[in-house]
Scaffold this motif. Structure first.
Motif, PDB file in Angstrom:
ATOM      1  N   ALA A   1      -2.785   5.958   6.810  1.00 30.26           N
ATOM      2  CA  ALA A   1      -3.922   5.615   5.948  1.00 30.26           C
ATOM      3  C   ALA A   1      -3.879   4.146   5.539  1.00 30.26           C
ATOM      4  CB  ALA A   1      -3.933   6.506   4.710  1.00 30.26           C
TER       5      ALA A   1
ATOM      6  N   LEU B   1       0.829  -1.208   0.000  1.00 31.05           N
ATOM      7  CA  LEU B   1       0.000   0.000   0.000  1.00 31.05           C
ATOM      8  C   LEU B   1       0.864   1.260   0.000  1.00 31.05           C
ATOM      9  CD1 LEU B   1      -2.704  -1.129   2.598  1.00 31.05           C
ATOM     10  CD2 LEU B   1      -2.936  -1.051   0.117  1.00 31.05           C
ATOM     11  N   ARG B   2       1.920   1.237   0.810  1.00 27.08           N
ATOM     12  CA  ARG B   2       2.781   2.426   0.892  1.00 27.08           C
ATOM     13  C   ARG B   2       3.514   2.643  -0.425  1.00 27.08           C
ATOM     14  NH1 ARG B   2       6.285   2.063   6.207  1.00 27.08           N
ATOM     15  NH2 ARG B   2       6.719   4.249   5.685  1.00 27.08           N
TER      16      ARG B   2
ATOM     17  N   GLY C   1       1.944   4.999  -2.650  1.00 23.73           N
ATOM     18  CA  GLY C   1       1.791   6.395  -2.250  1.00 23.73           C
ATOM     19  C   GLY C   1       0.864   6.609  -1.073  1.00 23.73           C
ATOM     20  N   ILE C   2       0.344   5.526  -0.519  1.00 26.97           N
ATOM     21  CA  ILE C   2      -0.566   5.649   0.623  1.00 26.97           C
ATOM     22  C   ILE C   2       0.254   5.736   1.907  1.00 26.97           C
ATOM     23  CG2 ILE C   2      -2.420   4.520   1.901  1.00 26.97           C
ATOM     24  CD1 ILE C   2      -3.268   3.224  -0.781  1.00 26.97           C
ATOM     25  N   GLY C   3       0.048   6.790   2.666  1.00 26.01           N
ATOM     26  CA  GLY C   3       0.820   7.014   3.888  1.00 26.01           C
ATOM     27  C   GLY C   3       0.599   5.900   4.895  1.00 26.01           C
ATOM     28  N   GLU C   4       1.514   5.803   5.836  1.00 19.15           N
ATOM     29  CA  GLU C   4       1.467   4.686   6.774  1.00 19.15           C
ATOM     30  C   GLU C   4       0.148   4.643   7.542  1.00 19.15           C
ATOM     31  OE1 GLU C   4       4.940   4.465   9.219  1.00 19.15           O
ATOM     32  OE2 GLU C   4       4.264   2.608  10.169  1.00 19.15           O
TER      33      GLU C   4
ATOM     34  N   LEU D   1      -6.746   1.403   6.208  1.00 18.30           N
ATOM     35  CA  LEU D   1      -7.299   0.519   5.174  1.00 18.30           C
ATOM     36  C   LEU D   1      -7.264  -0.936   5.623  1.00 18.30           C
ATOM     37  CD1 LEU D   1      -5.947   1.721   1.688  1.00 18.30           C
ATOM     38  CD2 LEU D   1      -8.330   1.446   2.350  1.00 18.30           C
ATOM     39  N   LEU D   2      -6.157  -1.316   6.234  1.00 11.49           N
ATOM     40  CA  LEU D   2      -6.020  -2.717   6.656  1.00 11.49           C
ATOM     41  C   LEU D   2      -6.949  -3.059   7.824  1.00 11.49           C
ATOM     42  CD1 LEU D   2      -2.178  -3.335   6.285  1.00 11.49           C
ATOM     43  CD2 LEU D   2      -4.032  -4.030   4.750  1.00 11.49           C
TER      44      LEU D   2
END
Ligand SMILES: Nc1ncnc2c1ncn2[C@@H]1O[C@H](COP(=O)(O)OP(=O)(O)OP(=O)(O)O)[C@@H](O)[C@H]1O
Ligand SMILES: [Mg+2]
Lengths: 437, 255
Positions: free
Chosen positions: A399, A390-391, A394-397, A403-404
């Protein structure tokens, strides 16, 4: 037991019983008065549970029992704003509100067809009350206390073959100026072939005042009856919730329970017991607990397979943030008589807080030989692989973790049948994540 | 765009990259080939910021910035994209939701507002078409139950959606059927421009017939031991790696 000198609340109860009993029972049958007296006697002997009691091994109540609580429900203005916070956007339903366990008729909407609602205080004269109000001579602890002291609650009778057009939303609002212990008592009867969906929300005002809710609900599912029962527990940290629900299922009845516990109430103990008293019943128990801060969330479930050809399925998932503690104990009991039982149970946990813990214990006792039973329990952390994937997009930690967590909870939230309720719960979950640790 | 200088990296105290030097300019396509276990995926992982790898020496500049200093998410936001050799499944996270979140975060980093729902849908449709990605898959959980080829195609779909300046494709061609290989290559060719660059890790000359590289490098034992044009790929196809391994050994001995 906790000795009287340690536990202020115990003294209050013991000293106050006579007075309280007189207040509550002036209009009660001698039977009920006898039951209450017995329950009081039982409580006097058992006191509050300690960690030496097997069922309370991981749930230490000492720090909660130190506070003083009044046992009389005060007369306070109706907390309309509080009740509004429990409303579910775009949820097409009938709504009623109970304040400190007492149904406030000024707040409700119209009521569903074929569903009879009564305050418990009035229902005591109803023949069905005498029939279904459980007297258990071995009752101890909180259930005995509730029986001894309950003042009010909600009596629901769904008439035979009634199919109300919309779900019933019951808002339980708790409010008090000083520390308070309330003992709501409910009896819900779903008669033959009737179907109902009930959503309960439990809310309270944030504050310094401790409110202890010791609630007991008895549900009877008659032949071919169906009930969807959702509970949303989102009370703040000053609330202690002890919630006991017993469901008695008759032939071919279907009971679905969805229990959502969100960060807030510093103690939540849910005892959910499905007693499958006749054959060909179906039971689904879904639970999601998201605990934060120093919260202690304890779910004890029992599925009691007494008769043949019953199906039960249980899925509880837990996310433990910060310094929270989770307890899951799932007991499945299959009697010798209960051949052709299908009983499944699963409990999965995501332990995120560095100081968070979970005690998960499935308990299977099987005395029939022709059965299909399974259980499983897992405890895990975030998958590093999933986080990296996910990171790397581009998804920040924070966020990514959110999501998880949502993905983890999804298995349970997707089971909710009302889209508006699902959205509501996802929003409540969203308020408590992204997480910082 | 990307300058790698003397990059050394280890994983679990095992030296994997032993001095990589590589420069990739905008508009270029570089192919990296090499025997199994030579460090190709490791190089990609180090560039993308996988935390299990420790960089012990060297530096990497990406658009003039120190890449190794950035979090994985910031590298992606700066325009780096890695199409994974083994994309993982994340049940419960919907593909769409995931892409929306990713795109919104990348845009926010660049000071842009998130796309309107309608615009997002339009973009998504357009890119699905480009890589012939099944609309049904877009709405499913991320890679959950996808076939190997579908997972690879999803990587390229994401690549198309996020429009990175540098895309690293780690064996995207492995596991693709002949049609899918053509579709994916055509997609990549359409995405190629003078402003972006590709690093394509592959074992097969076939892919390079579709996506014609400007440079071909051979990675062996943690080093780039040979660089050339697309003809090098042909030569490797014919001769295998033994002669290069031999050369590398001789070179090492002579030092
Ligand atoms: N976590 C790890 N622990 C130990 N060794 C590792 C780890 N990850 C990778 N390696 C080793 O690093 C070396 C390089 O692996 P890498 O995956 O980069 O090879 P590759 O060139 O991509 O190979 P392939 O062509 O098979 O994909 C291998 O010897 C591998 O076993
Ligand atoms: Mg590899």
């Amino acid at each position: 037991m906790n000795s009287p000198s340690e536990v202020t609340l115990y003294d209050e109860v013991i000293n106050g019983f006579e007075k309280l009993a007189n207040q509550a029972s002036s209009d009660e049958t001698s039977d009920l008065r006898r039951i209450r007296k017995q329950a009081f006697e039982n409580f006097r002997q058992s006191g509050f549970p300690t960690i030496r009691n097997e069922d309370w091994k991981y749930t230490n109540l000492t720090r909660f029992l130190k506070d003083e609580y009044a046992l009389n429900v005060p007369n306070l203005p109706v907390p309309t704003r509080l009740i509004d916070t429990a409303r579910i956007a775009d949820f097409d339903c009938y709504t009623i509100a109970l304040v400190n366990g007492v149904w406030d008729k000024t707040l409700g909407s119209t009521l569903p067809q074929g569903v009879e609602l009564l305050p418990m205080a009035e229902a005591k004269q109803d023949p069905a009350f005498a029939e279904w109000f459980t007297q258990n001579h071995n009752d101890r602890f909180f259930t005995a206390l509730n029986t001894a002291l309950f003042a009010d609650g909600l009596f629901i009778r769904v008439k035979a073959a009634a199919l109300p057009d919309k779900p019933l939303h019951i808002i339980h609002a708790y409010t008090a100026g000083t520390n308070l212990m309330v003992q709501p008592r409910h009896i819900w009867l779903v008669n033959e072939r009737a179907e109902l969906s009930i959503v309960e929300s439990i809310v309270s005002e944030k504050g310094q005042t401790h409110i202890w809710v010791n609630s007991l609900t008895e549900i009877v599912m008659h032949r071919d009856a169906k009930l969807d029962h959702t509970t949303i527990q989102s009370a703040p940290a000053n609330v202690r919730l002890v919630n006991h629900t017993t469901v008695r299922q008759k032939k071919q009845s279907l009971y679905n329970n969805y229990t959502f516990t969100l960060p807030g109430a510093d103690l939540v103990r849910n005892d959910l017991q499905a007693r499958l008293e006749e054959d060909h019943t179906e039971t689904h128990l879904y639970g999601l607990y998201l605990a934060a801060d120093r919260q202690l969330v304890d779910n004890h479930t029992l599925v009691d397979h007494q008769k043949p050809n019953c199906f039960s399925n249980e899925l509880y998932k837990g996310v433990l943030l910060e310094q929270s503690t989770g307890v899951f104990n799932g007991k499945v009991y299959v009697h010798q008589d209960a051949q052709k039982t299908n009983a499944f149970q699963q409990n999965n946990n995501l332990v995120i807080g560095k100081k968070a813990t979970i005690d998960s214990k499935p308990e299977l006792e099987i005395y029939a030989d022709d059965v299909k039973c399974s259980h499983g329990s897992t405890v895990g952390q975030f998958s590093e692989e999933a986080l990296f994937y996910l990171r790397a997009r581009g998804i920040g930690e924070a966020a990514a973790k959110a999501l998880l967590i949502n993905a983890f909870a999804f298995d349970v939230t997707e089971k909710i049948k009302h889209a508006a309720v699902e959205t509501h719960i996802n929003r409540l979950i969203g308020q408590h994540i992204p997480v910082t640790q | 765009m990307l300058i790698i200088k003397n990059l050394h990296a280890e994983v679990e105290e095992k030296q994997i990259l032993k001095g990589i030097n590589l420069e990739v300019k905008a508009g270029e396509v570089h192919a990296i080939m090499g025997p199994n276990g030579s460090g190709k995926s490791s190089l990609a992982s180090v560039l993308a910021g996988r935390e299990s790898y420790q960089v012990t020496q060297g530096e990497v500049k990406f658009h003039g910035k120190d890449l190794l200093d950035m979090s994985p998410e910031d590298r992606a936001r700066e325009g780096l994209f890695l199409a994974f050799q083994y994309p993982i499944e994340i049940p419960g996270v919907s593909n769409v939701n995931f892409l929306k979140t990713a795109l919104a975060e990348i845009r926010q980093y660049r000071g842009l507002p998130p796309l309107e729902a309608k615009e997002f849908l339009k973009l998504s449709r357009e890119k699905q078409k480009l890589v012939e990605f099944d609309a049904q898959l877009v709405n499913r959980s991320l890679n959950e139950g996808f076939s190997g080829g579908e997972k690879k195609r999803n990587e390229i779909f994401q690549l198309a959606m996020l429009e990175p300046s540098l895309a690293i494709l780690d064996e995207t061609d492995s596991g693709l059927d002949i049609d899918a290989l053509r579709i994916v290559s055509q997609g990549v060719n359409k995405l190629r421009s003078k402003d972006n660059a590709f690093i394509i890790i592959t074992h097969y000359q076939r892919l390079l017939e579709y996506i014609v590289p400007d440079f071909v490098h051979v990675l062996y034992n943690g080093r780039i031991v040979k660089s050339g044009t697309k003809d090098l790929a042909l030569e490797l196809e014919e001769k295998g790696y033994d002669w290069l391994k031999e050369e590398a050994r001789e070179k090492a001995e002579s030092i």
